[in-house]
Scaffold this motif. Sequence first.
Motif, PDB file in Angstrom:
ATOM      1  N   LYS A 219      46.908  97.110  70.827  1.00  0.00           N
ATOM      2  CA  LYS A 219      46.684  98.622  71.125  1.00  0.00           C
ATOM      3  C   LYS A 219      47.562  99.243  72.153  1.00  0.00           C
ATOM      4  CE  LYS A 219      42.095  97.889  69.299  1.00  0.00           C
ATOM      5  NZ  LYS A 219      40.681  97.870  69.508  1.00  0.00           N
ATOM      6  N   THR A 220      48.322 100.362  71.817  1.00  0.00           N
ATOM      7  CA  THR A 220      49.164 100.895  72.988  1.00  0.00           C
ATOM      8  C   THR A 220      48.759 102.344  73.218  1.00  0.00           C
ATOM      9  OG1 THR A 220      50.848  99.502  72.475  1.00  0.00           O
ATOM     10  CG2 THR A 220      51.371 101.445  73.617  1.00  0.00           C
ATOM     11  N   PRO A 221      48.039 102.732  74.096  1.00  0.00           N
ATOM     12  CA  PRO A 221      47.556 104.000  74.550  1.00  0.00           C
ATOM     13  C   PRO A 221      49.084 105.005  74.571  1.00  0.00           C
ATOM     14  CG  PRO A 221      47.534 102.915  76.295  1.00  0.00           C
ATOM     15  CD  PRO A 221      48.072 101.934  75.279  1.00  0.00           C
ATOM     16  N   THR A 222      49.098 105.967  73.594  1.00  0.00           N
ATOM     17  CA  THR A 222      50.482 106.877  73.886  1.00  0.00           C
ATOM     18  C   THR A 222      49.993 108.262  73.315  1.00  0.00           C
ATOM     19  OG1 THR A 222      52.527 107.039  73.063  1.00  0.00           O
ATOM     20  CG2 THR A 222      51.051 106.195  71.478  1.00  0.00           C
ATOM     21  N   ILE A 223      50.857 109.236  72.983  1.00  0.00           N
ATOM     22  CA  ILE A 223      50.424 110.546  72.861  1.00  0.00           C
ATOM     23  C   ILE A 223      51.256 110.897  71.216  1.00  0.00           C
ATOM     24  CG2 ILE A 223      50.197 111.477  74.850  1.00  0.00           C
ATOM     25  CD1 ILE A 223      52.919 112.554  74.942  1.00  0.00           C
ATOM     26  N   CYS A 224      50.550 111.782  70.459  1.00  0.00           N
ATOM     27  CA  CYS A 224      50.936 112.172  69.246  1.00  0.00           C
ATOM     28  C   CYS A 224      52.109 113.203  69.712  1.00  0.00           C
ATOM     29  CB  CYS A 224      49.799 112.792  68.280  1.00  0.00           C
ATOM     30  SG  CYS A 224      50.884 113.208  66.847  1.00  0.00           S
ATOM     31  N   LEU A 225      53.273 113.163  68.896  1.00  0.00           N
ATOM     32  CA  LEU A 225      54.374 114.301  69.156  1.00  0.00           C
ATOM     33  C   LEU A 225      54.575 115.141  67.861  1.00  0.00           C
ATOM     34  CD1 LEU A 225      56.831 112.168  70.705  1.00  0.00           C
ATOM     35  CD2 LEU A 225      54.959 113.403  71.815  1.00  0.00           C
ATOM     36  N   GLY A 226      53.341 115.137  66.871  1.00  0.00           N
ATOM     37  CA  GLY A 226      53.160 115.998  65.804  1.00  0.00           C
ATOM     38  C   GLY A 226      53.159 117.377  66.080  1.00  0.00           C
ATOM     39  N   CYS A 227      52.819 117.989  67.238  1.00  0.00           N
ATOM     40  CA  CYS A 227      52.698 119.455  67.446  1.00  0.00           C
ATOM     41  C   CYS A 227      52.379 119.538  69.082  1.00  0.00           C
ATOM     42  CB  CYS A 227      52.042 120.085  66.645  1.00  0.00           C
ATOM     43  SG  CYS A 227      50.064 119.764  67.186  1.00  0.00           S
ATOM     44  N   ALA A 228      52.292 120.708  69.389  1.00  0.00           N
ATOM     45  CA  ALA A 228      52.224 120.921  71.019  1.00  0.00           C
ATOM     46  C   ALA A 228      51.134 120.675  71.449  1.00  0.00           C
ATOM     47  CB  ALA A 228      52.682 122.458  71.152  1.00  0.00           C
ATOM     48  N   SER A 430      63.214 106.267  69.061  1.00  0.00           N
ATOM     49  CA  SER A 430      62.090 106.951  68.890  1.00  0.00           C
ATOM     50  C   SER A 430      60.937 106.688  70.165  1.00  0.00           C
ATOM     51  CB  SER A 430      61.298 106.694  67.693  1.00  0.00           C
ATOM     52  OG  SER A 430      60.348 105.606  67.644  1.00  0.00           O
ATOM     53  N   TYR A 431      60.298 107.730  69.959  1.00  0.00           N
ATOM     54  CA  TYR A 431      59.048 107.749  71.478  1.00  0.00           C
ATOM     55  C   TYR A 431      57.989 106.808  71.052  1.00  0.00           C
ATOM     56  CZ  TYR A 431      61.934 111.359  72.998  1.00  0.00           C
ATOM     57  OH  TYR A 431      63.153 112.192  73.368  1.00  0.00           O
ATOM     58  N   PHE A 432      57.980 106.074  69.864  1.00  0.00           N
ATOM     59  CA  PHE A 432      57.203 104.656  69.658  1.00  0.00           C
ATOM     60  C   PHE A 432      57.860 103.694  70.379  1.00  0.00           C
ATOM     61  CE2 PHE A 432      55.147 107.494  66.166  1.00  0.00           C
ATOM     62  CZ  PHE A 432      53.911 107.380  66.614  1.00  0.00           C
ATOM     63  N   GLU A 433      59.174 103.797  70.702  1.00  0.00           N
ATOM     64  CA  GLU A 433      60.024 102.547  71.139  1.00  0.00           C
ATOM     65  C   GLU A 433      60.283 102.682  72.709  1.00  0.00           C
ATOM     66  OE1 GLU A 433      61.874 101.939  66.723  1.00  0.00           O
ATOM     67  OE2 GLU A 433      62.704 103.519  68.238  1.00  0.00           O
ATOM     68  N   THR A 434      59.968 104.048  73.001  1.00  0.00           N
ATOM     69  CA  THR A 434      60.560 104.274  74.679  1.00  0.00           C
ATOM     70  C   THR A 434      59.612 105.192  75.386  1.00  0.00           C
ATOM     71  OG1 THR A 434      62.878 104.767  75.839  1.00  0.00           O
ATOM     72  CG2 THR A 434      61.975 106.113  73.908  1.00  0.00           C
ATOM     73  N   THR A 448      54.531 108.838  76.555  1.00  0.00           N
ATOM     74  CA  THR A 448      54.699 107.970  75.466  1.00  0.00           C
ATOM     75  C   THR A 448      54.724 106.552  76.064  1.00  0.00           C
ATOM     76  OG1 THR A 448      56.867 108.222  75.151  1.00  0.00           O
ATOM     77  CG2 THR A 448      55.608 109.522  73.822  1.00  0.00           C
ATOM     78  N   GLU A 449      54.343 105.614  75.427  1.00  0.00           N
ATOM     79  CA  GLU A 449      54.367 104.251  75.852  1.00  0.00           C
ATOM     80  C   GLU A 449      54.903 103.552  74.571  1.00  0.00           C
ATOM     81  OE1 GLU A 449      54.179 102.941  78.860  1.00  0.00           O
ATOM     82  OE2 GLU A 449      53.384 104.603  79.716  1.00  0.00           O
ATOM     83  N   PRO A 450      56.352 102.666  74.891  1.00  0.00           N
ATOM     84  CA  PRO A 450      56.270 101.956  73.558  1.00  0.00           C
ATOM     85  C   PRO A 450      55.337 100.896  73.111  1.00  0.00           C
ATOM     86  CG  PRO A 450      57.463 101.404  75.755  1.00  0.00           C
ATOM     87  CD  PRO A 450      56.622 102.256  76.183  1.00  0.00           C
ATOM     88  N   ALA A 451      55.322 100.926  71.815  1.00  0.00           N
ATOM     89  CA  ALA A 451      54.379 100.198  71.167  1.00  0.00           C
ATOM     90  C   ALA A 451      55.171  99.053  70.355  1.00  0.00           C
ATOM     91  CB  ALA A 451      53.626 100.693  69.965  1.00  0.00           C
ATOM     92  N   VAL A 452      56.492  99.437  70.109  1.00  0.00           N
ATOM     93  CA  VAL A 452      57.345  98.567  69.256  1.00  0.00           C
ATOM     94  C   VAL A 452      58.564  98.754  69.987  1.00  0.00           C
ATOM     95  CG1 VAL A 452      56.107  98.464  67.013  1.00  0.00           C
ATOM     96  CG2 VAL A 452      57.675 100.320  67.420  1.00  0.00           C
ATOM     97  N   THR A 453      59.632  97.888  69.572  1.00  0.00           N
ATOM     98  CA  THR A 453      61.135  97.932  69.982  1.00  0.00           C
ATOM     99  C   THR A 453      61.880  98.482  69.003  1.00  0.00           C
ATOM    100  OG1 THR A 453      61.202  95.691  69.338  1.00  0.00           O
ATOM    101  CG2 THR A 453      60.628  95.909  71.524  1.00  0.00           C
TER     102      THR A 453
END
Length: 490
Positions: A219-228, A430-434, A448-453
């Motif tokens: 589990k990686t805590p991050t943020i959704c970038l689907g809207c503001a 992408s912001y799932f990677e960086t 955002t926190e990277p979950a995958v490379t």
Amino acid sequence: MPKLTIDGKTIEVAKGTTVLEAAQQLGVYVPRYCYHPKLSISGNCRMCMVEVEKAPKLLTACSTEAAEGMVVRTDTEKVKTARRDVLEYLLINHPLDCPVCDQAGECGLQDYYMEHGLKPSRFPQEDKVRRQKRRAVGPHLVLDNERCILCTRCVRFCEEVTKTSELGVMERSDKSFIDLKEGKALDNGYSLNIADICPVGAFTSRDFRFKQRVWFLKKTPTICLGCATGCLIEAHHNENAIYRLVPRPNAETNTWLCDHGRMTYKAVQAGDRLSKGFIKNGMIELEPALREAAARIDEAHAGLAVIGSPWLSIEDNAALARLAKDALKTDNFCFEFNFEQGIKDGILINKDAAPNTAGVKLVKAAHGGVSLEELSRRIMAGQIKVVIAEARAAGLISTALKAAGTRLIVFAVNRSEIPDLAYATLPYASYFETPGTFINYQGLRRRTEPAVTAPEGIKPLWAMVNKLAAYSGASLRLDSPDDALKGIGR
Ligand code: SF4
Ligand code: SF4
Ligand code: FES
């Protein structure tokens, strides 16, 4: 402010607090199925029963208000027996699905049975009430009525949160079951929250079912970038693939997630994910693509323009601003986007579909630049030969670009993002990677926190900007996101 005692510990709570909530404040966990902190109280499952001094029988902690002088016990033999009985009752008609149930590993029945039950069933298996097995109900959910324990969380969610009331309890007694009301479909834009709140495997996600056993997921805590709105999320992943996004409930922004946001991870592992560059429609290796793009930049001399993007992080926007100002030494750049912000549906979805309109303002404040209208005017006037932009931001000036036939160098994550008029396309992580910093519509700064490379060789956009500058001979060196952020207030 009533003061009460729970398991020997005293606490003073606000008027209206329930015994379950008071226990929670003391760190005493009371098992529950139908209770959910963001839904109305139903008090139907009886799993939360506690002993209250002077009360003639056990009381449900979720629906009993804390009162002055109350003495509550959650750990007596009577309470333990009641929990065992509730579990035995719930399991009478529950199917033996655990080995093939997608909820295994995070199931309220499994967990509580191990903790509070451990009692063999006294009912012969052939007497079980059979109910309808899996069927699709809406685009995102599958319903298995036989696994349902009738806690009504799903019904209350549709009544109270989305106010769409698609679900109801049909029939009576042990014939009861959850079903769609006539003429309704479970497609309210927030339907996947039901899979989260269903304590058993009755509602499961069509997207996630059978892809992974939950105990393999990291589990990686991050943020959704689907809207503001910028909801807080957790990305669940294994072996470099994301399998689902779930909410990280928080007081400021979100308890739930919208269905659109839940699916945003798909772009990262989509078949059209870019791992190479494009020149016009031809895919080429990244380095030659960078060289070709740099050659077109050198050729354009003063006729260059750079556009920031509300879909990019502050760091990546800052790198583009430094490319324009410090390396290309042009004043043809824009970091100004005025999208209307605010929740549009009364729940979560924002009027602004871009996640960082507020964050780009910091880059504009530090570096200045012209408005989108002024940049479009300069393009139309033929002053600009090459525009460098992120793919979606390029779409904001597509009319001017088309009319003037300006060359476009775009940064994109997926092939489907590439505008028709792109001359060169450069991929980025992408912001799932960086990591990246974003500011949501409430002004909250989140990362955002990277979950995958990222695919091999694919770097964050700020690093791609650095390479592009190096190939074009421009004087810019960005060794880290902090280099890009120079001059921007923290
Ligand atoms: S489907 Fe799930 S959430 Fe709905 S009543 Fe049954 S157990 Fe509860
Ligand atoms: S409301 Fe916006 S930020 Fe929240 S989950 Fe949906 S798309 Fe993502
Ligand atoms: S949690 Fe209290 S009755 Fe269900």
